[in-house]
Motif scaffolding. Structure first.
Motif, short mmCIF file in Angstrom:
data_model
loop_
_atom_site.label_atom_id
_atom_site.label_comp_id
_atom_site.label_asym_id
_atom_site.label_seq_id
_atom_site.Cartn_x
_atom_site.Cartn_y
_atom_site.Cartn_z
N PHE A 10 0.86 -1.18 0.00
CA PHE A 10 0.00 0.00 0.00
C PHE A 10 0.89 1.23 0.00
O PHE A 10 1.89 1.29 0.72
CB PHE A 10 -0.87 0.04 1.26
CG PHE A 10 -1.83 -1.10 1.39
CD1 PHE A 10 -3.09 -1.03 0.81
CD2 PHE A 10 -1.49 -2.22 2.11
CE1 PHE A 10 -3.98 -2.08 0.95
CE2 PHE A 10 -2.37 -3.28 2.26
CZ PHE A 10 -3.62 -3.21 1.67
N LYS A 11 0.52 2.23 -0.79
CA LYS A 11 1.23 3.52 -0.82
C LYS A 11 0.20 4.59 -0.50
O LYS A 11 -0.77 4.75 -1.23
CB LYS A 11 1.84 3.74 -2.20
CG LYS A 11 2.45 5.10 -2.42
CD LYS A 11 3.87 5.13 -1.99
CE LYS A 11 4.51 6.45 -2.43
NZ LYS A 11 5.55 6.86 -1.53
N LYS A 13 -1.04 8.61 0.58
CA LYS A 13 -0.71 10.01 0.35
C LYS A 13 0.17 10.45 1.52
O LYS A 13 0.02 9.94 2.64
CB LYS A 13 -1.99 10.84 0.29
CG LYS A 13 -2.92 10.42 -0.83
CD LYS A 13 -4.27 11.10 -0.70
CE LYS A 13 -5.25 10.51 -1.68
NZ LYS A 13 -6.64 10.95 -1.44
N PRO A 14 1.09 11.39 1.31
CA PRO A 14 2.02 11.78 2.38
C PRO A 14 1.34 12.21 3.68
O PRO A 14 1.82 11.89 4.76
CB PRO A 14 2.80 12.94 1.77
CG PRO A 14 2.74 12.70 0.31
CD PRO A 14 1.38 12.08 0.05
N ASP A 15 0.22 12.89 3.58
CA ASP A 15 -0.42 13.42 4.79
C ASP A 15 -1.43 12.45 5.42
O ASP A 15 -2.07 12.78 6.40
CB ASP A 15 -1.10 14.75 4.49
CG ASP A 15 -2.16 14.65 3.40
OD1 ASP A 15 -2.07 13.73 2.56
OD2 ASP A 15 -3.07 15.49 3.39
N THR A 16 -1.55 11.23 4.87
CA THR A 16 -2.53 10.29 5.40
C THR A 16 -1.90 8.99 5.93
O THR A 16 -2.62 8.08 6.33
CB THR A 16 -3.58 9.92 4.34
OG1 THR A 16 -2.93 9.26 3.24
CG2 THR A 16 -4.33 11.16 3.84
N ALA A 17 -0.58 8.91 5.95
CA ALA A 17 0.09 7.68 6.35
C ALA A 17 -0.24 7.27 7.79
O ALA A 17 -0.49 6.09 8.06
CB ALA A 17 1.60 7.81 6.17
N PHE A 52 3.34 0.65 3.10
CA PHE A 52 2.97 -0.40 4.04
C PHE A 52 2.89 -1.72 3.29
O PHE A 52 2.59 -1.74 2.10
CB PHE A 52 1.60 -0.11 4.66
CG PHE A 52 1.56 1.12 5.50
CD1 PHE A 52 1.68 1.05 6.87
CD2 PHE A 52 1.39 2.37 4.91
CE1 PHE A 52 1.64 2.20 7.65
CE2 PHE A 52 1.34 3.52 5.68
CZ PHE A 52 1.47 3.43 7.05
N TYR A 53 3.15 -2.79 4.01
CA TYR A 53 3.02 -4.13 3.45
C TYR A 53 2.11 -4.95 4.34
O TYR A 53 2.19 -4.87 5.57
CB TYR A 53 4.39 -4.83 3.36
CG TYR A 53 5.35 -4.12 2.46
CD1 TYR A 53 5.37 -4.38 1.10
CD2 TYR A 53 6.23 -3.18 2.97
CE1 TYR A 53 6.27 -3.72 0.26
CE2 TYR A 53 7.13 -2.52 2.15
CZ TYR A 53 7.12 -2.78 0.80
OH TYR A 53 8.00 -2.12 -0.03
N LEU A 84 -5.13 6.32 0.15
CA LEU A 84 -4.08 5.75 -0.69
C LEU A 84 -3.74 6.64 -1.87
O LEU A 84 -4.62 7.28 -2.47
CB LEU A 84 -4.51 4.37 -1.19
CG LEU A 84 -4.78 3.33 -0.10
CD1 LEU A 84 -5.30 2.03 -0.73
CD2 LEU A 84 -3.53 3.08 0.73
N ALA A 85 -2.47 6.65 -2.22
CA ALA A 85 -1.99 7.42 -3.37
C ALA A 85 -2.16 6.63 -4.67
O ALA A 85 -2.19 7.21 -5.75
CB ALA A 85 -0.53 7.80 -3.19
#
Length: 101
Positions: A10-11, A13-17, A52-53, A84-85
């Motif tokens: 999973f990738k 968005k920078p501000d939602t990790a 994330f994995y 997610l991005a």
């Protein structure tokens, strides 16, 4: 020892990790109710905290299918989907060797 598994990257968005991280933690209670899912691991990349994995193994194919249609998947992809991005790509796997699996 052959068992079906699943690996998903999973990738976010920078501000939602951090929000996505919390969703993965909440998903554990749903996975714990799945008798055929063990182990179930979520990992966060140290070099890129937006990655994330999810790694899991199942007793059989029926358990994998139940998991993919269960409450944890609904939470992660439903509630977490907007964080997610990019679309995650599940990779079905088969266990080759392992310790404590």
């Amino acid at each position: 020892m052959t068992r079906p598994g699943l690996v998903i990257q999973f990738k976010t968005k920078p501000d939602t990790a951090d929000q996505f991280n919390d969703i993965l933690v909440r998903a554990l209670e749903h996975v714990e109710a799945e008798p055929g899912t063990r182990p179930w691991l979520t990992l966060r990349a140290e070099q890129d905290p937006t990655v994330f994995y999810l790694v899991d193994l199942f007793d059989d194919e029926d358990a994998r299918n139940a998991h993919l249609n269960g409450a944890a998947a609904e939470l992660i992809l439903g509630t977490g989907g907007d964080l997610l991005a990019e679309q995650p790509t599940p990779v079905p796997t088969t266990l080759v060797a392992g310790k404590a699996v």
